[in-house]
Every structure is written in C-alpha cells, then in structure tokens.
Design a protein around this motif. Sequence first.
Motif, PDB file in Angstrom:
ATOM      1  N   ALA A  55       0.445  -8.154   4.369  1.00  0.00           N
ATOM      2  CA  ALA A  55      -0.358  -6.944   4.139  1.00  0.00           C
ATOM      3  C   ALA A  55       0.476  -5.697   3.883  1.00  0.00           C
ATOM      4  O   ALA A  55      -0.066  -4.667   3.482  1.00  0.00           O
ATOM      5  CB  ALA A  55      -1.288  -6.708   5.327  1.00  0.00           C
ATOM      6  N   PHE A  56       1.783  -5.766   4.099  1.00  0.00           N
ATOM      7  CA  PHE A  56       2.658  -4.601   3.940  1.00  0.00           C
ATOM      8  C   PHE A  56       4.026  -5.108   3.504  1.00  0.00           C
ATOM      9  O   PHE A  56       4.432  -6.217   3.868  1.00  0.00           O
ATOM     10  CB  PHE A  56       2.748  -3.851   5.278  1.00  0.00           C
ATOM     11  CG  PHE A  56       3.482  -2.543   5.255  1.00  0.00           C
ATOM     12  CD1 PHE A  56       3.012  -1.463   4.517  1.00  0.00           C
ATOM     13  CD2 PHE A  56       4.641  -2.370   5.994  1.00  0.00           C
ATOM     14  CE1 PHE A  56       3.683  -0.247   4.508  1.00  0.00           C
ATOM     15  CE2 PHE A  56       5.314  -1.151   5.997  1.00  0.00           C
ATOM     16  CZ  PHE A  56       4.834  -0.091   5.254  1.00  0.00           C
ATOM     17  N   GLN A  57       4.723  -4.282   2.729  1.00  0.00           N
ATOM     18  CA  GLN A  57       6.070  -4.611   2.283  1.00  0.00           C
ATOM     19  C   GLN A  57       7.073  -3.764   3.067  1.00  0.00           C
ATOM     20  O   GLN A  57       7.064  -2.536   2.977  1.00  0.00           O
ATOM     21  CB  GLN A  57       6.227  -4.330   0.782  1.00  0.00           C
ATOM     22  CG  GLN A  57       5.394  -5.243  -0.088  1.00  0.00           C
ATOM     23  CD  GLN A  57       5.900  -6.673  -0.066  1.00  0.00           C
ATOM     24  OE1 GLN A  57       7.106  -6.931  -0.098  1.00  0.00           O
ATOM     25  NE2 GLN A  57       4.981  -7.619  -0.004  1.00  0.00           N
ATOM     26  N   PRO A  89       7.554  -9.085   2.434  1.00  0.00           N
ATOM     27  CA  PRO A  89       6.215  -9.083   3.013  1.00  0.00           C
ATOM     28  C   PRO A  89       6.257  -9.285   4.525  1.00  0.00           C
ATOM     29  O   PRO A  89       7.043 -10.110   5.015  1.00  0.00           O
ATOM     30  CB  PRO A  89       5.506 -10.247   2.317  1.00  0.00           C
ATOM     31  CG  PRO A  89       6.555 -11.055   1.657  1.00  0.00           C
ATOM     32  CD  PRO A  89       7.787 -10.214   1.539  1.00  0.00           C
ATOM     33  N   VAL A  90       5.429  -8.539   5.241  1.00  0.00           N
ATOM     34  CA  VAL A  90       5.354  -8.644   6.698  1.00  0.00           C
ATOM     35  C   VAL A  90       3.888  -8.771   7.128  1.00  0.00           C
ATOM     36  O   VAL A  90       2.965  -8.549   6.348  1.00  0.00           O
ATOM     37  CB  VAL A  90       6.014  -7.434   7.404  1.00  0.00           C
ATOM     38  CG1 VAL A  90       7.511  -7.398   7.143  1.00  0.00           C
ATOM     39  CG2 VAL A  90       5.365  -6.128   6.988  1.00  0.00           C
ATOM     40  N   ARG A 128       2.931   2.253   7.119  1.00  0.00           N
ATOM     41  CA  ARG A 128       2.522   3.582   6.654  1.00  0.00           C
ATOM     42  C   ARG A 128       1.020   3.560   6.359  1.00  0.00           C
ATOM     43  O   ARG A 128       0.517   2.674   5.656  1.00  0.00           O
ATOM     44  CB  ARG A 128       3.299   3.964   5.389  1.00  0.00           C
ATOM     45  CG  ARG A 128       3.038   5.380   4.942  1.00  0.00           C
ATOM     46  CD  ARG A 128       3.942   5.805   3.797  1.00  0.00           C
ATOM     47  NE  ARG A 128       5.328   5.360   3.916  1.00  0.00           N
ATOM     48  CZ  ARG A 128       6.222   5.850   4.785  1.00  0.00           C
ATOM     49  NH1 ARG A 128       5.877   6.830   5.603  1.00  0.00           N
ATOM     50  NH2 ARG A 128       7.459   5.397   4.806  1.00  0.00           N
ATOM     51  N   ALA A 129       0.298   4.551   6.900  1.00  0.00           N
ATOM     52  CA  ALA A 129      -1.148   4.633   6.691  1.00  0.00           C
ATOM     53  C   ALA A 129      -1.610   6.055   6.988  1.00  0.00           C
ATOM     54  O   ALA A 129      -0.878   6.839   7.616  1.00  0.00           O
ATOM     55  CB  ALA A 129      -1.886   3.651   7.606  1.00  0.00           C
ATOM     56  N   VAL A 174      -1.001   2.159   3.058  1.00  0.00           N
ATOM     57  CA  VAL A 174      -0.028   2.221   1.967  1.00  0.00           C
ATOM     58  C   VAL A 174       0.626   0.834   1.869  1.00  0.00           C
ATOM     59  O   VAL A 174       1.024   0.266   2.888  1.00  0.00           O
ATOM     60  CB  VAL A 174       1.007   3.336   2.232  1.00  0.00           C
ATOM     61  CG1 VAL A 174       2.042   3.393   1.134  1.00  0.00           C
ATOM     62  CG2 VAL A 174       0.303   4.686   2.391  1.00  0.00           C
ATOM     63  N   PRO A 175       0.732   0.256   0.672  1.00  0.00           N
ATOM     64  CA  PRO A 175       1.181  -1.137   0.544  1.00  0.00           C
ATOM     65  C   PRO A 175       2.662  -1.400   0.826  1.00  0.00           C
ATOM     66  O   PRO A 175       3.034  -2.529   1.135  1.00  0.00           O
ATOM     67  CB  PRO A 175       0.838  -1.505  -0.903  1.00  0.00           C
ATOM     68  CG  PRO A 175       0.691  -0.214  -1.626  1.00  0.00           C
ATOM     69  CD  PRO A 175       0.276   0.799  -0.616  1.00  0.00           C
ATOM     70  N   ALA A 176       3.515  -0.367   0.736  1.00  0.00           N
ATOM     71  CA  ALA A 176       4.952  -0.595   0.923  1.00  0.00           C
ATOM     72  C   ALA A 176       5.592   0.597   1.631  1.00  0.00           C
ATOM     73  O   ALA A 176       5.174   1.740   1.439  1.00  0.00           O
ATOM     74  CB  ALA A 176       5.626  -0.830  -0.423  1.00  0.00           C
TER      75      ALA A 176
END
Length: 172
Positions: A10-12, A16-17, A135-136, A152-154
Amino acid sequence: MTTAVERQGAFQFKGPVTLVGPEIKVGDTAPDFTVVANDLSAVSLADSKGTVRIISVVPSLDTGVCDAQTRRFNEEAAKLDGVTILTVSVDLPFGQKRWCGAAGIEKVQTVSDYKDLSFGTAYGVLIKEFRLLSRAVFVVDANDKVVYAEYVPAAGEHPNYEAAIAAAQAAK
C-alpha cells in the motif's frame, strides 16, 4: 485479540511495504487515538473536539519531504483560524521539540506515536516492516467526521496541500 488489517504494497518506502490498520475514508467517524506531545503529555483526538483538524502524517521530521510538509502546514496555519493542525510521526518527543525549535515551527503541534502506535494502527498508516508511519493527510471536522483522506503512495512524494487546505476551509 483481533488481528489488525494489513494492506500489502500500500506504500512505497524502499520498495513496497505493508500498512497496518484500516484505510480511513471520507465520511468515516475519525478514530480516537492517544499520542505524546513534546512535553510528554497525552494528546487525543478528543482534545481538539469542536475544531476542524488537519492531521499531517510523516515518516520522520528529519527527512526532506517530511520537513517541507510540516513547514508548509505551519505556513498555512496562519490563514486557517479555528483549525488545529497536528503533525504525527514516531520521532521521539524530544527530537520533535528540537526540530520545531530549529525550524521555527510554532503553529503546528508535533506529536509522537512512538509509545503505543495508537494513531498508526487506527488510521492505517503504520509501516509494518519499519515501525514508521507512512505519509498521509486527514481532515476531520468539528463533529469528528473525516472530510478528507489522502494516503500518499510513496515516501518521496508530497501530499496535495491545496486539496487538504480547501477541505479544512470548507469544513469550518
């Protein structure tokens, strides 16, 4: 004991993590949490009830994008009367206080989720592999409804500051 939701990839963050916790959506009731202020006192969502809240989430204040994100919300705070802005990370409260002093941050309250990861697991931003937060940005209205949610994706990307600020202004 219930098992927390895990969202793989779900996040970079160095690849990916997995994020632990549910994905919060617009219209949800904002989950309560307990984090630690720079003076080691407990802070919860309920402490700012009745105000619009921008909750800015960063992996660490000691990195470039996190630094810029917190500074940007600090600048915007001057234009957002009646809005409480929190920056949440797992940085220790002592480090957050030092960073705020060095950066001249006075309008954003930095809080640490290092102790219980209460915020990270409630808002689905806990990075399982690194025990950091992704990050969000969340905007919560005075009645504890989520009116804006951005994951935030990354790690190296900035959030949509303008959309978060517009959501906070519309919620006032």
